[in-house]
Scaffold this active site. Structure first.
Site, PDB file in Angstrom:
ATOM      1  N   SER A 133       1.873  22.960 -24.357  1.00  0.00           N
ATOM      2  CA  SER A 133       0.730  22.333 -24.126  1.00  0.00           C
ATOM      3  C   SER A 133       1.168  21.533 -22.829  1.00  0.00           C
ATOM      4  CB  SER A 133      -0.171  21.654 -24.643  1.00  0.00           C
ATOM      5  OG  SER A 133      -0.978  22.688 -24.876  1.00  0.00           O
ATOM      6  N   LYS A 136       0.479  21.340 -19.019  1.00  0.00           N
ATOM      7  CA  LYS A 136      -0.671  20.772 -18.352  1.00  0.00           C
ATOM      8  C   LYS A 136      -0.445  19.526 -17.494  1.00  0.00           C
ATOM      9  CE  LYS A 136      -4.094  21.772 -22.342  1.00  0.00           C
ATOM     10  NZ  LYS A 136      -3.731  22.565 -23.193  1.00  0.00           N
ATOM     11  N   SER A 307      -6.524  18.040 -24.998  1.00  0.00           N
ATOM     12  CA  SER A 307      -5.331  19.148 -24.695  1.00  0.00           C
ATOM     13  C   SER A 307      -6.178  20.133 -24.159  1.00  0.00           C
ATOM     14  CB  SER A 307      -4.317  19.577 -26.207  1.00  0.00           C
ATOM     15  OG  SER A 307      -3.661  20.362 -25.740  1.00  0.00           O
TER      16      SER A 307
END
Length: 469
Positions: A133, A136, A307
């Site tokens: 993640s 991102k 997230s």
């Protein structure tokens, strides 16, 4: 929900930590005396939805811009410019920590002075790794660069010339919720009644997105089908973050709910909503009704703090649309890459197979992540600042709320702001930290083939906390 924690910081030290963390970003660029601008707007709106769980253990279950809350007088002093000396021998500190067996057999690192861009420490920094993640960060930087912090995602209602055929048109906003959908139905009903229309047929248009609706990992509680029309990220429970049961057809569910709301507002919907295209209108014709998301600055903060996978995929597709690429996984990947290339960051070997980081085909280097964070801290690029203000705060918020609570990592509580990344065998952490000398550093630590998040995450936290003394 995050696991219970035992607070080991005094109230005084917690307040000091938050003040220093906020002051660090103040040094990087103006953001209203340390208060997140988008956060103020969100405080007047509904709680965020979406997200993914990154802590060890089971996971948790056409509107006017809100008036900003008044800011208190400035009490946080911007950090003084750092001196020109290097903050000690980072290699001597970080090398032993990077050798922790909990980090598996693949480990890379980059630590950069966010003010000067000078690399202070690197270990395989340019080696592409699966970022989970932390990708991102790239997704949100690209979206802000392409669209600007004030961009809002619309959901519209189009009508045939006689007003008897409606189309609910998805613009790609996964944060559309029941309250906004109800207001949209109310505006639509009033407009129809003004035309003398009380019965309609309803279609829904998801044609803005192209390509597969399902992520390559398949149906998954971490991500709804990626479609241009959905409500609450397609969630079927009351959760607002982490994995959750998802609708198999979020667009149809949203259109059905909209039909029910129209009925409650006095407009009969004949038959069940069906997929379709909005009727072609004159170039100057306005939609019958429209609802907008929060500004992109707030969406970026939500994406990073919680997230939010659904929102990350939406922002990647918004970037694709801005770049005249197909709003698909492939088109979004090309668009994100193009935006990052335009920023002049090191993208060699990078691959953006998705916007959320759920794909193991993603590739990002530690040097790329620290370069992006440094760009976000650049006073000449204030449009990128929400990337910094959206990072979770160690021990206090988002996916870092239950971390930095043990003796080796406690110095990082309140001072570490970082994006987490977790897949099976992959654990990553990238963000910023304020050193004892008052320097704002950007760091990225990427680990692969890790044995367990229970050993990898504490090891990553020790690495970042070691930058504080």
């Amino acid at each position: 929900m995050p696991e219970p924690r035992t607070w080991q910081l005094t109230t005084c030290s917690a307040v000091l930590g938050l003040a220093l963390a906020a002051g660090a970003v103040t040094a990087a660029g103006p953001w209203d005396n340390g208060q997140r601008k988008a956060e103020r707007a969100r405080a007047a709106a509904a709680a965020p939805t979406g997200g993914a769980h990154h802590a060890p253990g089971p996971a948790a279950a056409g509107l006017p811009r809100p008036a900003p809350a008044p800011s208190a007088p400035g009490v946080l002093r911007a950090l003084a410019a750092p001196d020109s000396s290097r903050p000690g021998d980072l290699a001597a500190t970080l090398v032993p920590l990077l050798a922790d067996p909990g980090l598996g057999t693949l480990r890379t690192a980059s630590v950069v002075d966010a003010t000067t861009g000078e690399q202070l420490y690197g270990e395989g920094a340019t080696t592409p790794m699966t970022p989970a993640s932390t990708v991102k960060i790239a997704t949100t930087v690209a979206a802000l660069a392409a669209l600007g912090p004030d961009h809002r995602i619309p959901t519209t209602v189009a009508a045939s010339p006689d007003g008897r055929a409606l189309t609910l048109v998805g613009g790609g906003d996964p944060t559309l919720d029941t309250a906004r959908l109800k207001k949209l139905a109310g505006h639509t009903a009033r407009a129809l009644k003004g035309r003398g229309v009380t019965a309609v047929r309803l279609a829904y248009d998801t044609s803005l997105y192209q390509g597969p609706q399902h992520h390559p990992i398949g149906p998954n509680e971490n991500l709804a089908p990626v479609v241009a029309l959905m409500t609450d990220g397609g969630r079927l429970d009351d959760s607002d973050s982490g994995p959750a049961p998802r609708s198999a057809d979020p667009a149809r569910a949203t259109a059905t709910a909209f039909a029910d709301l129209l009925g409650a507002a006095g407009v009969t919907v004949q038959g069940a909503p069906a997929p379709g295209r909005a009727p072609r209108a004159a170039p100057t014709a306005a939609p019958l009704a429209r609802s907008y998301s929060e500004p992109l600055s707030a969406l970026v903060e939500r994406t990073l703090t919680h997230s939010d996978n659904d929102l990350a995929e939406a922002l990647a597709r918004q970037t694709a649309l801005a770049r005249k690429q197909p709003a698909s996984f492939d088109g979004a990947g090309r668009a994100v890459r193009a935006e990052l290339d335009a920023l002049g960051v090191p993208t060699a070997g990078a691959r953006f197979a998705d916007g959320s980081g759920l794909s193991r085909a993603d590739r990002v280097s530690a040097a790329l992540l620290t370069a992006l964070l440094t760009r976000a801290a650049d006073p000449a690029r204030p449009t990128l600042r929400p990337v910094l203000t959206g990072l979770p705060v160690g021990g206090f918020s988002g996916t870092l709320k239950s971390r930095f609570d043990t003796a080796p990592t406690a110095p990082g509580a309140g001072l570490i702001r970082a994006k987490t990344g977790t897949l099976t065998g992959v654990n990553t952490l990238a963000g910023t930290v304020v050193t004892a000398e008052g320097r704002l550093l950007a760091f990225a630590f990427l680990a692969g083939r890790t044995p367990s998040p229970y050993t990898a995450q504490p090891a990553l936290d020790r690495l970042s906390a070691a930058l504080v003394p």
